[in-house]
Design a protein around this motif. Structure first.
Motif, short mmCIF file in Angstrom:
data_model
loop_
_atom_site.label_atom_id
_atom_site.label_comp_id
_atom_site.label_asym_id
_atom_site.label_seq_id
_atom_site.Cartn_x
_atom_site.Cartn_y
_atom_site.Cartn_z
N PRO A 121 -1.04 10.73 -21.30
CA PRO A 121 -1.18 10.31 -19.90
C PRO A 121 -1.81 11.43 -19.08
N PRO A 122 -2.53 11.09 -18.00
CA PRO A 122 -3.25 12.11 -17.24
C PRO A 122 -2.30 13.00 -16.45
N ASP A 123 -2.78 14.19 -16.13
CA ASP A 123 -2.07 15.11 -15.27
C ASP A 123 -2.06 14.53 -13.85
N PRO A 124 -0.87 14.29 -13.28
CA PRO A 124 -0.83 13.66 -11.95
C PRO A 124 -1.48 14.51 -10.86
N ALA A 125 -1.72 15.80 -11.15
CA ALA A 125 -2.37 16.64 -10.15
C ALA A 125 -3.89 16.55 -10.24
N SER A 126 -4.42 15.98 -11.32
CA SER A 126 -5.87 15.82 -11.38
C SER A 126 -6.20 14.49 -12.06
N LEU A 127 -5.99 13.43 -11.31
CA LEU A 127 -6.23 12.10 -11.84
C LEU A 127 -7.73 11.81 -11.87
N PRO A 128 -8.18 11.07 -12.87
CA PRO A 128 -9.60 10.71 -12.90
C PRO A 128 -9.94 9.81 -11.70
N PRO A 129 -11.21 9.82 -11.27
CA PRO A 129 -11.59 9.06 -10.08
C PRO A 129 -11.50 7.54 -10.28
N GLY A 130 -11.77 7.05 -11.46
CA GLY A 130 -11.75 5.61 -11.70
C GLY A 130 -10.37 5.16 -12.14
N ARG A 158 0.83 -1.22 0.00
CA ARG A 158 0.00 0.00 0.00
C ARG A 158 0.86 1.26 0.00
N LEU A 159 1.93 1.21 -0.74
CA LEU A 159 2.83 2.37 -0.75
C LEU A 159 2.21 3.53 -1.50
N SER A 160 2.27 4.69 -0.89
CA SER A 160 1.87 5.90 -1.61
C SER A 160 2.93 6.97 -1.39
N VAL A 161 3.19 7.74 -2.43
CA VAL A 161 4.12 8.86 -2.34
C VAL A 161 3.39 10.05 -2.96
N SER A 162 3.25 11.12 -2.21
CA SER A 162 2.56 12.28 -2.78
C SER A 162 3.28 13.56 -2.38
N TYR A 163 3.01 14.59 -3.16
CA TYR A 163 3.63 15.89 -2.95
C TYR A 163 2.56 16.96 -2.99
N ALA A 164 2.68 17.94 -2.10
CA ALA A 164 1.81 19.11 -2.21
C ALA A 164 2.52 20.10 -3.13
N THR A 165 1.82 20.57 -4.17
CA THR A 165 2.41 21.57 -5.06
C THR A 165 1.44 22.72 -5.21
N HIS A 174 -0.09 23.43 -7.73
CA HIS A 174 -1.20 23.02 -8.59
C HIS A 174 -2.02 21.91 -7.94
N GLY A 175 -1.83 21.72 -6.66
CA GLY A 175 -2.60 20.68 -5.98
C GLY A 175 -1.70 19.53 -5.59
N ARG A 176 -2.29 18.51 -5.01
CA ARG A 176 -1.53 17.37 -4.55
C ARG A 176 -1.21 16.44 -5.72
N ILE A 177 0.06 16.09 -5.85
CA ILE A 177 0.45 15.14 -6.89
C ILE A 177 0.66 13.78 -6.25
N GLU A 178 -0.12 12.83 -6.71
CA GLU A 178 0.04 11.47 -6.19
C GLU A 178 0.93 10.70 -7.14
#
Lengths: 341, 332
Positions: A286-295, A20-27, A29-33
């Motif tokens: 590829p999607p913008d990592p700051a606004s990933l689609p919900p699904g 369940r590793l997650s790495v995220s950054y606050a930027t 432009h929002g949170r980048i997961e």
């Protein structure tokens, strides 16, 4: 969810277990997961390939194992090496692991090597720090190591500076440095990408040789499915921070189960086959990592997309023994090939 | 002249004995670096010619010399019968509209302060100043559509685009003044895998539709096989082999071409692991210290004493032109 049958205390338990590793950054432009909910094991002595495009999180995943994520990164989940939880080690304890039990080779050896220090000093540092070796013993060991990565005239090379070496030689020095403490796991981030193609082939063959000789497990991160096909035993395909599919290499290439894997595989031209009139290709970007689609993050580009794909991110599930996929589509693939014809 | 003697009359571009030498500073003075050495080739109308090789092969320098971005030391480059290398002033400027360039790094090659509409209109302002604003706008819209950009994109700035979209803009900018010859310098290398195939297809479609002639510079043999009709294989500034794409990939005659192909990763573990031959040893030597005779001999598994003595000339072997003394012995 578990990515392998063995429990944590089993004798043959994989030395590295990521859950369940997650790495995220606050930027701004929002949170980048960058890495999202990743489960993966590295088995003893295996050659694991991780393939993904830029922004897929593959490099962030590797960096997080050695505590090298940027200071502002927030990490969640677990990275267990043997009995230790790496995410909770302080830097002194982490240094006992880094470069010693788990080491890393970077894409650009010129930026990873210190330009002001002779090659010999840099290689022997690991032994002096981790093993308390004498200067003389460390030097002899370093020369042996340079020879084992096929650097000719090793004694002379020890006294040279990084800029005096060619790109391929520098990468060999990096590999020698990474392996000198006989680590259990070697992490390699695009180690051959900056090299000429004939030198890339040499470095890949060196990795295979060293793995066979030392039993070090290798985790190789690359954007190039061709490199994976050459060397890996097992493959994880990443997209937008998640593992989309994971399987033994022959299985993955012969029977891809994820539409993204299928698309990647088919969109690459080959030198060993007559050229098609057009390459099958994946629409969109590829999607913008700051606004990933919900699904599912791949859904907007997927030709098998169903309504559920936009709503629910599919979990990574074992589809057949050793073959994992994160996809709602259960039918056959192969549509892309038909489309291109 | 060392290659096929009589130039093909249908050729758009005929390059003969092109040599480019750089003056580089080294410790204690300067040295001459021969980046391109006696290179000859032709490019027909509507043809895509691949220039492949590793670093130091001279592939990018050839393009820069043709575009007059670096001076050639000697040689000719006949474009419609006019020597590009002898042009100057207004005639050089007038010729530039027929020769355009697509860069490797699309974002770095677009002015960040200009909107896409202005980036695309700029070549028209320079080369077709007689156009009205409305005509220019129509041309911009048409070319944007041709490369798959939406009208809404035209009001944005380069940083708002992904690498793939930026490369579409770069292609549109090169095409808008309807050039005959486009030099593509590693046009796919900076792009993600899933975007590469889109841009490869786009280039091929445009090339067919507009009957463009392309010089396609790449280190990626698989991309070359998909995109090119013919290939020139370069090593340390010299042509090693040239052949039609199908011939080259099925029956390469030069040991270097063979080695390049063996080294190129194949995205298929069965095929990849079947060809278990040892990779080529060593690395490309510095062009400052190019070997005597055949420049490839220091890494060539077939090199003999003659290779150090005598520069192999390009000659016909099978369906290829090959610069190797032992080309007949390279088996199928």
């Amino acid at each position: 969810m578990s990515a392998g049958p063995a429990g944590p205390d089993a004798l043959d338990a994989p030395p590295l277990r990521i859950r369940r590793l997650s790495v995220s950054y606050a930027t701004d432009h929002g949170r980048i997961e960058a890495v999202r909910d990743i489960d993966i094991d590295v088995a003893a002595g295996e050659f694991l390939g991780i393939v993904g495009e830029s922004g897929s999180g593959k490099t962030q995943l590797l960096l997080s194992v050695l505590g090298l994520s940027a200071p502002r990164a927030e990490l969640g989940g677990s990275i267990r090496y043997r009995q230790q939880e790496l995410l909770r080690l302080d830097s002194a304890a982490l240094n006992q692991v880094r470069g010693n039990r788990i080491s890393m080779v970077f894409q650009d050896p010129m930026t990873a090597l210190n330009p002001y220090l002779r090659v010999g000093i840099q290689i022997t540092e690991v032994l002096r720090v981790h093993r308390g070796a004498s200067a003389r013993a460390a030097e002899q060991r370093a020369i042996d190591m340079l020879q084992s990565v096929h650097i000719p005239d090793a004694q002379r090379r020890m006294r040279q500076y990084p800029h005096e070496l060619s790109g391929g030689m520098r990468q060999r020095v990096m590999i020698a440095m990474a392996l000198i403490a006989e680590p259990e796991i070697l992490l390699a981030d695009e180690p051959s990408t900056a090299l000429d193609v004939t030198v890339q082939a040499q470095i890949l063959s060196l990795f295979q040789e060293l793995r066979a000789r030392t039993g070090t497990a290798i985790v190789l991160v690359t954007h190039d499915l061709g490199v994976i096909a050459e060397v890996a035993d097992r493959v994880a395909v990443m997209y937008a921070g998640r593992i989309m599919e994971q399987a033994p290499v022959h299985e993955l290439f012969a029977r891809p189960r994820h539409p993204y894997t299928e698309a990647l595989q088919q969109s690459i031209p080959r030198i060993d086959a007559a050229r098609p009139a057009r390459l099958p290709s994946i629409a969109g970007t590829p999607p913008d990592p700051a606004s990933l689609p919900p699904g599912c993050a791949f859904a907007p580009r997927c030709i098998y997309r169903m309504p559920v794909c936009d709503a629910v991110a599919p979990p990574l599930l074992e589809d057949s023994p050793g073959h994992w996929k994160a996809c709602h589509h259960d039918g056959a693939l192969g549509k892309l090939r038909g489309q291109a014809a | 002249m060392n290659a096929a003697a009589a130039p093909d009359p249908s050729a758009l571009l005929v390059v003969r004995e092109l040599t480019v030498t750089y003056r580089v500073s080294i410790r204690g003075g300067h040295a001459l670096l021969r980046a391109v050495n006696d290179v000859s080739f032709e490019l027909a109308r509507g043809e895509t010619l691949g220039l492949v090789g590793e670093s130091g092969s001279g592939k990018s320098t050839i393009a820069r010399a043709l575009l007059r971005l670096v001076p050639a030391e000697s040689g000719v480059a006949l474009f419609h019968g006019t020597d590009l290398l002898a042009l100057s002033g207004a005639s050089l400027q007038a010729m530039r509209r027929h020769l355009q360039l697509i860069f490797q790094d699309p974002l770095a090659s677009l002015d960040p302060r200009m909107r896409i509409a202005d980036i695309l209109a700029e070549p028209l302002r320079v080369f077709e100043p007689q156009l009205t604003g409305r005509q220019r706008q129509q041309r911009v819209l048409a070319i944007a559509r041709a490369v798959g950009l939406a009208a809404a994109h035209l009001h944005r700035y380069p940083h708002e685009f992904s690498g793939g979209q930026a490369q579409r803009i770069g292609i549109a900018r090169a095409l808008i003044i309807e050039p005959e010859l486009i030099v593509c310098d590693e046009p796919l290398s900076a792009l993600d895998v899933s975007i590469k195939s889109q841009i490869s297809n786009l280039l091929k479609d445009l090339q067919r539709e507009l009957q463009l002639s392309l010089l396609f510079i790449s280190h990626d043999l698989a991309a070359v096989r998909f995109s090119c009709d013919r290939v020139l294989v370069l090593y340390l500034g010299r042509v090693m082999e040239t052949a039609g794409c199908d011939t080259l990939f099925s029956a390469a005659r030069h040991p270097y071409t063979r080695a390049l192909m063996r080294a190129a990763p194949i995205p298929d573990p069965i095929a990849a692991r079947k060809r278990r031959s040892a990779p080529l040893e060593g690395e490309v030597p510095s062009p400052l210290f190019a070997p005597s005779g055949c420049v490839f001999r220091t890494r060539c598994p077939m090199a003999v004493e003659r290779c150090a003595r005598e520069i192999p000339l390009l000659r016909q072997v099978g369906a290829s032109l090959v610069a190797c003394h032992r080309a007949e012995e390279v088996d199928d």
